[in-house]
Design a protein around this motif. Structure first.
Motif, PDB file in Angstrom:
ATOM      1  N   ILE A  77       0.840  -1.208   0.000  1.00 57.15           N
ATOM      2  CA  ILE A  77       0.000   0.000   0.000  1.00 57.15           C
ATOM      3  C   ILE A  77       0.875   1.260   0.000  1.00 57.15           C
ATOM      4  O   ILE A  77       0.589   2.230  -0.694  1.00 57.15           O
ATOM      5  N   LEU A  78       1.961   1.223   0.774  1.00 54.41           N
ATOM      6  CA  LEU A  78       2.845   2.391   0.874  1.00 54.41           C
ATOM      7  C   LEU A  78       3.909   2.414  -0.230  1.00 54.41           C
ATOM      8  O   LEU A  78       4.759   3.320  -0.253  1.00 54.41           O
ATOM      9  N   HIS A  79       3.870   1.420  -1.101  1.00 57.98           N
ATOM     10  CA  HIS A  79       4.842   1.316  -2.201  1.00 57.98           C
ATOM     11  C   HIS A  79       6.282   1.195  -1.706  1.00 57.98           C
ATOM     12  O   HIS A  79       7.202   1.697  -2.349  1.00 57.98           O
ATOM     13  N   GLN A 191       7.227  16.937   2.562  1.00 56.31           N
ATOM     14  CA  GLN A 191       7.086  16.752   4.000  1.00 56.31           C
ATOM     15  C   GLN A 191       8.178  17.577   4.654  1.00 56.31           C
ATOM     16  O   GLN A 191       9.323  17.560   4.215  1.00 56.31           O
TER      17      GLN A 191
ATOM     18  N   GLN B 198       8.021   9.763   7.298  1.00 54.44           N
ATOM     19  CA  GLN B 198       7.568  10.852   6.434  1.00 54.44           C
ATOM     20  C   GLN B 198       7.791  10.541   4.951  1.00 54.44           C
ATOM     21  O   GLN B 198       6.980  10.909   4.110  1.00 54.44           O
ATOM     22  N   LEU B 199       8.872   9.824   4.650  1.00 53.99           N
ATOM     23  CA  LEU B 199       9.074   9.388   3.259  1.00 53.99           C
ATOM     24  C   LEU B 199       7.938   8.462   2.809  1.00 53.99           C
ATOM     25  O   LEU B 199       7.421   8.578   1.696  1.00 53.99           O
ATOM     26  N   GLN B 200       7.530   7.555   3.709  1.00 50.56           N
ATOM     27  CA  GLN B 200       6.487   6.593   3.335  1.00 50.56           C
ATOM     28  C   GLN B 200       5.128   7.262   3.121  1.00 50.56           C
ATOM     29  O   GLN B 200       4.294   6.763   2.362  1.00 50.56           O
ATOM     30  N   GLN B 201       4.905   8.388   3.807  1.00 51.55           N
ATOM     31  CA  GLN B 201       3.654   9.118   3.565  1.00 51.55           C
ATOM     32  C   GLN B 201       3.614   9.688   2.146  1.00 51.55           C
ATOM     33  O   GLN B 201       2.553   9.974   1.622  1.00 51.55           O
ATOM     34  N   MET B 202       4.804   9.891   1.563  1.00 51.49           N
ATOM     35  CA  MET B 202       4.832  10.407   0.188  1.00 51.49           C
ATOM     36  C   MET B 202       4.796   9.277  -0.835  1.00 51.49           C
ATOM     37  O   MET B 202       4.097   9.384  -1.846  1.00 51.49           O
ATOM     38  N   THR B 203       5.534   8.193  -0.573  1.00 49.68           N
ATOM     39  CA  THR B 203       5.539   7.102  -1.564  1.00 49.68           C
ATOM     40  C   THR B 203       4.155   6.485  -1.716  1.00 49.68           C
ATOM     41  O   THR B 203       3.835   5.927  -2.769  1.00 49.68           O
ATOM     42  N   TYR B 204       3.332   6.592  -0.679  1.00 48.66           N
ATOM     43  CA  TYR B 204       1.942   6.127  -0.801  1.00 48.66           C
ATOM     44  C   TYR B 204       1.295   6.669  -2.070  1.00 48.66           C
ATOM     45  O   TYR B 204       0.553   5.964  -2.750  1.00 48.66           O
ATOM     46  N   TYR B 205       1.581   7.929  -2.385  1.00 46.86           N
ATOM     47  CA  TYR B 205       0.945   8.582  -3.532  1.00 46.86           C
ATOM     48  C   TYR B 205       1.721   8.393  -4.838  1.00 46.86           C
ATOM     49  O   TYR B 205       1.321   8.889  -5.879  1.00 46.86           O
ATOM     50  N   MET B 206       2.882   7.718  -4.768  1.00 46.57           N
ATOM     51  CA  MET B 206       3.758   7.616  -5.942  1.00 46.57           C
ATOM     52  C   MET B 206       3.732   6.208  -6.525  1.00 46.57           C
ATOM     53  O   MET B 206       3.521   5.251  -5.811  1.00 46.57           O
ATOM     54  N   ASP B 207       3.982   6.118  -7.830  1.00 48.84           N
ATOM     55  CA  ASP B 207       3.941   4.790  -8.457  1.00 48.84           C
ATOM     56  C   ASP B 207       5.322   4.155  -8.538  1.00 48.84           C
ATOM     57  O   ASP B 207       6.309   4.854  -8.655  1.00 48.84           O
TER      58      ASP B 207
END
Lengths: 207, 207
Positions: A77-79, A191, B198-207
């Motif tokens: 989910i978090l890629h 962030q 905080q990095l993982q909060q961004m990769t969530y939205y990235m492919d």
């Protein structure tokens, strides 16, 4: 459900769930419940069930969660079921400390390039990585197709460097500089790591 | 309303409101609206009004908020209408970078003591502060009645040092070490600065 429809506050909790579950796994715990996970994090079992239900069915009523399964699902989910290449810009004390942070690799990230504009630093090493000249940054990051950067430059130049990172094709910046970046939100995620924001969350409760 | 009854997620937004308002004030803006403030932060006007209404009446329908007034009120609510003394433990690269962070003073905090166990560092200076021997830490912090510590030691000793900080009477720890601390929540506040969360909060939205 489209991923942009999930509230950001829920997304922000997923990495905490993942971190906690990975720690439990390291401790030799392979099953858990919403209650036990919640107790560790300081959040209610109901909140955890509600958050996870946004993404699918991960546990069974009465038997709880398989930790390895839930870890694997959260990583997807978090890629971070793959390793992201990261560029670090600014190799002063803070950048050097972050480059040596031991946790990146097994949690989804790998610093592969470091940049600085200080001639005394260019060509020297941080860990295994040779510090490159910031003047080559846009080209180097674009060529390597790096999408994530950590920004550890002085506040006075942070906005300019961030603008250059956008030109290089970066779509996520972790900003350690002590300034809020003005960035186009539709093309880049930002962030901000600001110790004062976190200190003030604690003084709220203190006399 | 008792302050512990306000959801932590609302408390976590107050420092962001304060930071943004202080920045607007620096830019020469003295009045704002929930809409304008929300646009800067990326949050709805309704959410801002709802959050602030937990603490009182700060704006007038139609005329918006006086920024100096709202800044003063938020500083009171967050208890940063005074300066908190802070001890920094661990003066490697990360600790040194944080000690030099330029923003603390005018946002409610002042680093007054630094500790390290490395004989090569004890007695040297970080900025204006002489690094003291960690062996004296408990006594020194207790004597000075310091309540807030920033922990920038290696992960392997972070728990032990945190336990010592509790003995010294510290009630808030900002933890930069790459480990989750196991602390009694009824006597101490802990915030964890972990770049990976905080990095993982961004990769969530990235492919």
């Amino acid at each position: 459900m489209n991923k942009v429809d999930i509230p950001a506050i829920i997304v922000a909790r997923l990495p905490i769930y993942l971190e906690t579950l990975e720690l439990m796994y390291k401790e030799g715990i392979y099953k858990t419940s919403s209650r036990e996970l919640g107790d560790r994090i300081g959040i209610t079992a109901a909140q955890i069930r509600k958050d996870l239900s946004q993404f699918g069915e991960f546990g069974k009523q009465g038997t709880g969660y398989s930790i390895p399964n839930l870890v694997a699902e959260l990583r997807k989910i978090l890629h971070v079921d793959k390793i992201w290449d990261v560029a670090l810009v600014g190799t002063g004390n803070l950048g050097t400390a972050i480059a040596r942070y031991p946790e990146f690799n097994h949690r989804g990230f790998r610093i592969v390039m470091c940049f600085d504009s200080d001639p005394a630093l260019i060509g020297t090493k941080v860990g295994d990585i040779t510090i490159e000249d910031s003047a080559t940054m846009i080209e180097r990051i674009r060529e390597a197709n790096i999408k994530i950067a950590m920004l550890t430059v002085p506040g006075s130049i942070a906005q300019q460097v961030a603008d250059d990172l956008v030109k290089a094709g970066v779509t996520a910046i972790l900003n350690y500089a002590p300034v809020a970046l003005n960035m186009p939100p539709d093309i880049i995620h930002v962030q901000h790591i600001d110790p004062i924001l976190q200190l003030q969350q604690m003084t709220y409760y203190m006399d």
